[in-house]
Structures are given as structure tokens and as C-alpha cells.
Enzyme design. Structure first.
Site, PDB file in Angstrom:
ATOM      1  N   GLY A   1       0.603  -1.034   0.061  1.00  0.00           N
ATOM      2  CA  GLY A   1       0.205   0.022   0.321  1.00  0.00           C
ATOM      3  C   GLY A   1       1.164   1.117  -0.249  1.00  0.00           C
TER       4      GLY A   1
ATOM      5  CG  ASP B   1       3.467  -9.146  14.691  1.00  0.00           C
ATOM      6  OD1 ASP B   1       2.763  -8.208  14.499  1.00  0.00           O
ATOM      7  OD2 ASP B   1       2.833 -10.777  15.008  1.00  0.00           O
ATOM      8  CG  LEU B   2       5.676  -2.976  14.439  1.00  0.00           C
ATOM      9  CD1 LEU B   2       5.349  -2.381  13.357  1.00  0.00           C
ATOM     10  CD2 LEU B   2       7.117  -2.919  14.575  1.00  0.00           C
TER      11      LEU B   2
ATOM     12  CE  LYS C   1      -4.589   4.366  11.621  1.00  0.00           C
ATOM     13  NZ  LYS C   1      -3.342   4.691  11.142  1.00  0.00           N
TER      14      LYS C   1
ATOM     15  CE1 TYR D   1      -7.528   1.612  10.546  1.00  0.00           C
ATOM     16  CE2 TYR D   1      -9.204   3.690  10.359  1.00  0.00           C
ATOM     17  CZ  TYR D   1      -7.817   2.247  10.460  1.00  0.00           C
ATOM     18  OH  TYR D   1      -7.357   3.252   9.004  1.00  0.00           O
TER      19      TYR D   1
ATOM     20  CG  ASP E   1       5.130  -4.984   6.207  1.00  0.00           C
ATOM     21  OD1 ASP E   1       4.495  -6.178   7.161  1.00  0.00           O
ATOM     22  OD2 ASP E   1       4.716  -4.088   5.893  1.00  0.00           O
TER      23      ASP E   1
END
Ligand code: NAI
Length: 284
Positions: free
Chosen positions: A12, A41-42, A161, A157, A32
Site C-alpha cells: 500500500g 511483528d509490531l 488513530k 480503529y 514489515d
């Protein structure tokens, strides 16, 4: 030429940013889950540590900029809200804390964090969820969205943000960041046609919602164009940009929130400022 780190570099908008930066001759370390210089792996503390240390080991102690694009969308699932919080909030804040000294070592480093226009267009996001994230209490933030049942990923979500955007605005103006010469800003896209959005569009109920969402100029955004905005926000042209949230969303935020902002600062904030600082010194 600069040295940059980009999370979410395999897909993306993150991937588009990497291509543009490398095309211009910069060095980029991608982070990533796969297909990256640093595979991490965040969503886990260990993965975030791997990302921090792995990048520092590759950049010789100096970073000209960081782009935090790794993120999880609001697809359904019981465990989704926790993952969203871990990646979209902690996966930004902990990484930036870990890279701060390397950013301070550069001349005017720039940081671009991916927010979203879901921050201002999603209704009923509980303040407790945002407060929970900002105070480091993920369990509180999870309890706050549980009552939304199958809609809890969408609410989580937006909460993730909002929290990350507020974290940027709070921190951007402090001695630790502005005082150290680092510009922290948020890019808030609307619906951009990337694998994240394509996944949502593949679910009929989500597709219906997305397609009926008001976008005054129509259609979806293009990942390459958003990457151009990131490159601009990393450039010298953006050296006076600090703590801003830049909406690039085809007009949806303006459609819903035209009269909410700009808004005059409350008098108590000015009084507080005058009492505390008696003149602003960014290094304090
Ligand atoms: P994408 O799904 O194409 O790319 C996201 C990348 O993040 C992927 O490469 C993925 O592997 C990585 N990632 C996810 N979980 C990870 C983890 N646990 N550890 C490490 N990496 C992980 O998404 P897209 O659309 O390019 O999104 C980029 C950012 O923009 C995200 O933060 C997203 O929330 C935000 N955004 C996207 C919008 C859209 O319509 N596409 C709208 C508004 C914001």
C-alpha cells in the site's frame, strides 16, 4: 541523500513511499511482517523491540526521517481491537521513542505518522478508549469498545488513530521533539485504494458502508499520490510544519466537520501558557 525508515513498507502507501524515496536516491530501511529489511511483528513488545534495534543497527545512529505507515484496518474479529491498538498505537509510539535519539542526531528530521479521516468521521468513539491508550492502559481501552459488539473493530480503529494523532500533537511541541529539531506530523488519508481497503471492499456489508460514505470529489484516493504527500512532508519545504494533521480525503472531513474547526483557543489555555512560560522557549 537521506536515511529513512518506513514501517508497513511491504504494501500500500508504505510501499509507495519506499519506491519514491529510493527513486530519489535516498536510503530506506523498511519494517514489515514480510519482504522488508527488518521483519518484525509490531503487535508484540518483542517485535517492536526487534524493529527499534534492527533499524538502529542499520543506520549508523542517524535518521533523517521516519514514516509510520504500518497499520491494521477495521476488519471484523473478536481479537481485532487488541491487534489494532497494538499496531496502530503502540507500534508508532514505542518505535518513535526508540528512534528519537537517532532522529535528534540529524539536522531537522521529519516524522510522518499515518492517521486517518476516521478520526473525525466516526461517531460515538468513547473518550475512555482514547484516554486508555494515551495513559498506557490498553485493557481500559478494550473495555471501552467491547459494548459495540461486531462494530468494535471500527470504533477501536478510530480510537487508535485519534489517540496516535493526539500523541503526535502533544509531543510535537515539546523539548523532546521540537526542541531537538524533530518535526512530528500526521497525514490523515480518506479511503485510498490499497490492499487494506480492498480487503474491506471484499466484505459486502463493509463495501456497502464504504461506497455510501460521502466523498465530495468522488472515488477513492491513489496510494502513489498519498506517497507524494509523505515525500513533501519529509522535505525542506515542510520544515515549518509541526504537530499538524493534514487531511487528504477528498473532502469527507470538511463535509462532516466544516464548522468544528478552526476554533478559538479557550482563554484558560492562554492563561496557563502565560503563567507557566512567560515567553516560549522550545528547549524547556
Ligand atoms: P496496507 O494493508 O496496504 O499496508 C499496511 C502494511 O502494514 C502491510 O504491509 C502490513 O503487513 C503492515 N502491518 C500490518 N500489521 C503489521 C504488524 N503487526 N507488524 C508489522 N507490519 C504490519 O495498508 P495501507 O492502506 O497502505 O495503510 C497504510 C496506513 O494508512 C495504515 O496505518 C492505515 O491505517 C492508514 N490508512 C489507510 C487508509 C486506506 O483507505 N487505505 C485510510 C486511512 C488511513
Amino acid at each position: 541523500m537521506g536515511v529513512y525508515v518506513v514501517t508497513g513498507s511491504a504494501s500500500g502507501m508504505g510501499r509507495a513511499v519506499v519506491e519514491k524515496l529510493r527513486g530519489a536516491g535516498h536510503t530506506v530501511v523498511g519494517v514489515d511482517l514480510r519482504d522488508a529489511e527488518i521483519v518484525a511483528d509490531l503487535s508484540t513488545p518483542q517485535g517492536r523491540r526487534t524493529a527499534v534495534d534492527g533499524v538502529l543497527a542499520q543506520v549508523d545512529g542517524r535518521l533523517d526521517g521516519a514514516v509510520l505507515a504500518a497499520g491494521l484496518g477495521p476488519t471484523p474479529g473478536k481479537e481485532r481491537p487488541r491487534l489494532i491498538y497494538e499496531v496502530n498505537f503502540r507500534g508508532v509510539v514505542e518505535l518513535l521513542d526508540g528512534w528519537r535519539a537517532a532522529l535528534a542526531d540529524a539536522n531537522e528530521a521529519k516524522v510522518v505518522v499515518f492517521g486517518s479521516n476516521s478520526t473525525t468521521t466516526t461517531p460515538m468513539v468513547p473518550a475512555r478508549a482514547i484516554r486508555g491508550l494515551l495513559s498506557g492502559d490498553v485493557e481500559k481501552a478494550l473495555r471501552a469498545v467491547r459494548i459495540f459488539g461486531k462494530n468494535s473493530p471500527a470504533i477501536a480503529y478510530a480510537a487508535s488513530k485519534i489517540a496516535v494523532s493526539r500523541w503526535v500533537r502533544r509531543e510535537a511541541v515539546t523539548a523532546r521533539w521540537a526542541g531537538a529539531g524533530i518535526r512530528l506530523n500526521v497525514l490523515a488519508p480518506g479511503a485510498i485504494l490499497t490492499p487494506l481497503l480492498e480487503k474491506q471492499l471484499s466484505t459486502p456489508s463493509e463495501a456497502k458502508l464504504i461506497n455510501s460514505f460521502p466523498v465530495p470529489i468522488g472515488g477513492f484516493g491513489d496510494p502513489g499520490r498519498l506517497a507524494d504527500w509523505v515525500v513533501f512532508m519529509l522535505s525542506d519545504a515542510a520544515s515549518f510544519l509541526c504537530g499538524s494533521v493534514v487531511f487528504v480525503d477528498g473532502g469527507s472531513d470538511a463535509y462532516f466537520r466544516s464548522d468544528d474547526w478552526p476554533k478559538a483557543v479557550p482563554l484558560r489555555r492562554i492563561v496557563h501558557y502565560l503563567k507557566r512560560f512567560r515567553g516560549f522557549d522550545p528547549t524547556r
